[in-house]
Scaffold this active site. Structure first.
Site, PDB file in Angstrom:
ATOM      1  N   CYS A 116      40.780  49.311  38.337  1.00 48.05           N
ATOM      2  CA  CYS A 116      40.274  49.544  36.970  1.00 48.05           C
ATOM      3  C   CYS A 116      41.113  48.853  35.907  1.00 48.05           C
ATOM      4  O   CYS A 116      40.798  48.934  34.724  1.00 48.05           O
ATOM      5  CB  CYS A 116      40.230  51.044  36.691  1.00 48.05           C
ATOM      6  SG  CYS A 116      39.273  51.950  37.886  1.00 48.05           S
ATOM      7  N   HIS A 131      42.560  55.247  30.179  1.00 49.18           N
ATOM      8  CA  HIS A 131      41.608  54.996  31.265  1.00 49.18           C
ATOM      9  C   HIS A 131      40.949  56.348  31.595  1.00 49.18           C
ATOM     10  O   HIS A 131      41.636  57.360  31.710  1.00 49.18           O
ATOM     11  CB  HIS A 131      42.318  54.421  32.485  1.00 49.18           C
ATOM     12  CG  HIS A 131      41.424  54.376  33.686  1.00 49.18           C
ATOM     13  ND1 HIS A 131      40.209  53.726  33.655  1.00 49.18           N
ATOM     14  CD2 HIS A 131      41.527  54.929  34.921  1.00 49.18           C
ATOM     15  CE1 HIS A 131      39.620  53.873  34.828  1.00 49.18           C
ATOM     16  NE2 HIS A 131      40.393  54.604  35.613  1.00 49.18           N
ATOM     17  N   GLU A 133      35.643  45.637  39.892  1.00 49.10           N
ATOM     18  CA  GLU A 133      36.049  45.994  41.248  1.00 49.10           C
ATOM     19  C   GLU A 133      34.820  46.287  42.098  1.00 49.10           C
ATOM     20  O   GLU A 133      34.925  46.817  43.192  1.00 49.10           O
ATOM     21  CB  GLU A 133      37.045  47.160  41.237  1.00 49.10           C
ATOM     22  CG  GLU A 133      36.594  48.429  40.603  1.00 49.10           C
ATOM     23  CD  GLU A 133      37.672  49.514  40.703  1.00 49.10           C
ATOM     24  OE1 GLU A 133      38.182  49.891  39.641  1.00 49.10           O
ATOM     25  OE2 GLU A 133      37.984  49.982  41.798  1.00 49.10           O
TER      26      GLU A 133
END
Ligand code: CAA
Length: 390
Positions: free
Chosen positions: A111, A233, A79
Site C-alpha cells: 500500500c 493509511h 498491488e
C-alpha cells in the site's frame, strides 16, 4: 519553490456490499464491522472494472479539464497488478490519449507505493519545474471469503497531478521513512487473494509509524501538537484511530477523544464506505478531508502516514493552499458515492467468483455500470478496454 499535489480525483466502483449484509451471512454482529473495525460498506468491482479502468476513470476529469497537458511522467502504483511485464499505466496513457512524450512506470510496494510515486514525482518536478507528473494509485483489496480480512475489502483509485506551485497541498521536504523485512501481508504471484497475518500486521503498522515519526520529529523539531489534521493509511478506519492514539501515548502527547475526532474524522469518511483501496487509501483520506472539512483548511498543516506491508512506512507533511476548495472534485466524489448500487450477498459472491479467463480464448465481459472506461473482454491473452466517451 513549493511542489506538491495540484489536483486530486477519486473513483470507485458503482457497487457496494453493506457490511450488515456480510455480518448476517457470516453470523457475526454487524457492530463488529460498524464499530469494531469502523467500516460500513465495501466497494466491489464488477467483472468489467480492473485497476486500469478504476485508474483511468479517476484521471478522466483531470484530462477533461486540461490538467494533463504538461504531464511527462505517469507513475501507476498498485498491488493488484494485471501483468508481470507491461505497466498498467500504459493502458491508462492510451485510454486518456496522453502525449507520447511521457515516462510511464508501474510501482509496487504494497500500500506504500503511491507515496514513493508522490516523492519521485516531486523530484521530477524539481528538475523540470514547468512540467507535471500524474500519480495514479489504483487497487482492488481482495481477501478469501469468510476470512478475517474479508470485511475490509474495497476498491478505488486516486489520480493526483503533482506540480510546482500546487493549488491543493504543498509537500514539505522532510520525511521519516522505515523499511523492515517482515511477512505481515503478501500475495504470491499464483494467488488472486492476499494472505495476511492480521493482528501482526496491525502491530507492524504501528511500529513503522513510531520509527517514521521519530525520524521526522528529529529532522523538523515539530511535535504532534503542531498538526491541524492527520491522514493515515486506512486499511479500516479503526486502524487509523488506534495508530494515532498509540503514537500520542508513545510520545506523551495529551489526547482526548474529541481531539482525535477533529484531527482524523473528516479523512475517514470516504474510506468507511469504500473499504480499503490499498495504495490509494491514504489519498482517498486526503480527498475526503479536503472535500468534506467544514473549516477552511487553508494554511493548515497535515501529517501523513503511509504504510505498505512487507514493510515500508513513511511520515511526511504538507500545507493546504489558499483557494484549494476551487480545485477539489467534492461534488463529483459526493455524487459517485451517493449513487452506487447495493449488492445482495449472492450477487457479491457471484462477482467475487468471476475470474478472468486464462486460456487465451475470446471473451466478452457482461456490461455493468462503470465510469467512462470498461474492461470489455480478453482475446489471445490481451486485455481489451472500451471507452464509453462519445
Ligand atoms: N461490537 C463492537 N465491537 C466488536 C464487536 C461488537 N459486536 N465484536 C468485535 N468487536 C471488536 C473487537 O473487540 C475488536 O476490537 P479491538 O481491536 O479494539 O480489540 C474489533 O472489533 C475487531 O475484532 P477482532 O479483533 O476479533 O477481528 P478479527 O480478528 O476478526 O479481524 C483484523 C481484525 C485481523 C484486523 C482483520 O480485519 C484483518 O485481517 N484485516 C486485514 C489486515 C489489515 O487490514 N491489517 C492492517 C495493518 S496492515 C496494512 O495496513 C496494509 C493493508 O492495507 C492490508
Amino acid at each position: 519553490m513549493d511542489i506538491g499535489i495540484d489536483r486530486i480525483s477519486f473513483y470507485t466502483s458503482n457497487y457496494f456490499v453493506d457490511l450488515k449484509t456480510l455480518a448476517s451471512a457470516r453470523s457475526v454482529e454487524a457492530d463488529k464491522y460498524y464499530v469494531g473495525i469502523g467500516q460500513e460498506k465495501m466497494g466491489i468491482p464488477p467483472p468489467d472494472e480492473d485497476v486500469v479502468t478504476l485508474g483511468a476513470s479517476a484521471a478522466w476529469p483531470l484530462k477533461r479539464d486540461g490538467e494533463l497537458d504538461d504531464v511527462e511522467l505517469l507513475l501507476f502504483a498498485t498491488e493488484s497488478g494485471i501483468d508481470q511485464s507491461k505497466a498498467a499505466g500504459i493502458y491508462v496513457h492510451g485510454l486518456l490519449e496522453m502525449s507520447p512524450r511521457c515516462r510511464t512506470v508501474e510501482l509496487k510496494q504494497a500500500c506504500y507505493s503511491a507515496t514513493a510515486g508522490l516523492q519521485l514525482a516531486i523530484g521530477f518536478v524539481a528538475r523540470n519545474p514547468g512540467k507535471k507528473a500524474l500519480v495514479i494509485a489504483s487497487d482492488i483489496a481482495r481477501y478469501e471469503l469468510g476470512s478475517p480480512g474479508e470485511a475490509t475489502q474495497g476498491c478505488g483509485a486516486v489520480a493526483m497531478v503533482v506540480s510546482a506551485n500546487p493549488r491543493l497541498v504543498a509537500i514539505d521536504p522532510e520525511c521519516g521513512y522505515y523499511t523492515e523485512d517482515v511477512m505481515d501481508f503478501w500475495r504470491p504471484n499464483y494467488r488472486s487473494e492476499a494472505l495476511v497475518d492480521g493482528k501482526y500486521s496491525t502491530m507492524v503498522y504501528i511500529h513503522a509509524l513510531i520509527e517514521s515519526w521519530r525520524q521526522y520529529a528529529a529532522l523538523t523539531g515539530r511535535s504532534l501538537a503542531g498538526f491541524d489534521r492527520f491522514c493515515y493509511h486506512i486499511p479500516f478506519t479503526k486502524m487509523a484511530e488506534k495508530a494515532h492514539e498509540k503514537l500520542c501515548r508513545k510520545f506523551n502527547e495529551p489526547l482526548d477523544s474529541e481531539r482525535v475526532r477533529i484531527l482524523l474524522d473528516e479523512s475517514l469518511r470516504y474510506s468507511r464506505i469504500t473499504g480499503n483501496c490499498y495504495t490509494g487509501s491514504m489519498y482517498v483520506g486526503l480527498a475526503s478531508l479536503l472535500d468534506t472539512a467544514r473549516e477552511d483548511l487553508a494554511g493548515k498543516r497535515i501529517g501523513f502516514y503511509s504504510y505498505g506491508s512487507g514493510c515500508v512506512g513513511e511520515f511526511f507533511s504538507g500545507t493546504v493552499q489558499p483557494g484549494y476548495r476551487d480545485f477539489c472534485c467534492a461534488e463529483a466524489h459526493h455524487n459517485l458515492l451517493a449513487n452506487r448500487a447495493e449488492l445482495t450477498y449472492q450477487q457479491y459472491e457471484d462477482i467475487f467468483n468471476y475470474g478472468v479467463p486464462t486460456d487465451g480464448g475470446e471473451y466478452v465481459f457482461p456490461q455493468y455500470k462503470t465510469g467512462p472506461f470498461r474492461f470489455s473482454g480478453i482475446s489471445q491473452h490481451k486485455r481489451e478496454y472500451e471507452s464509453l466517451m462519445e
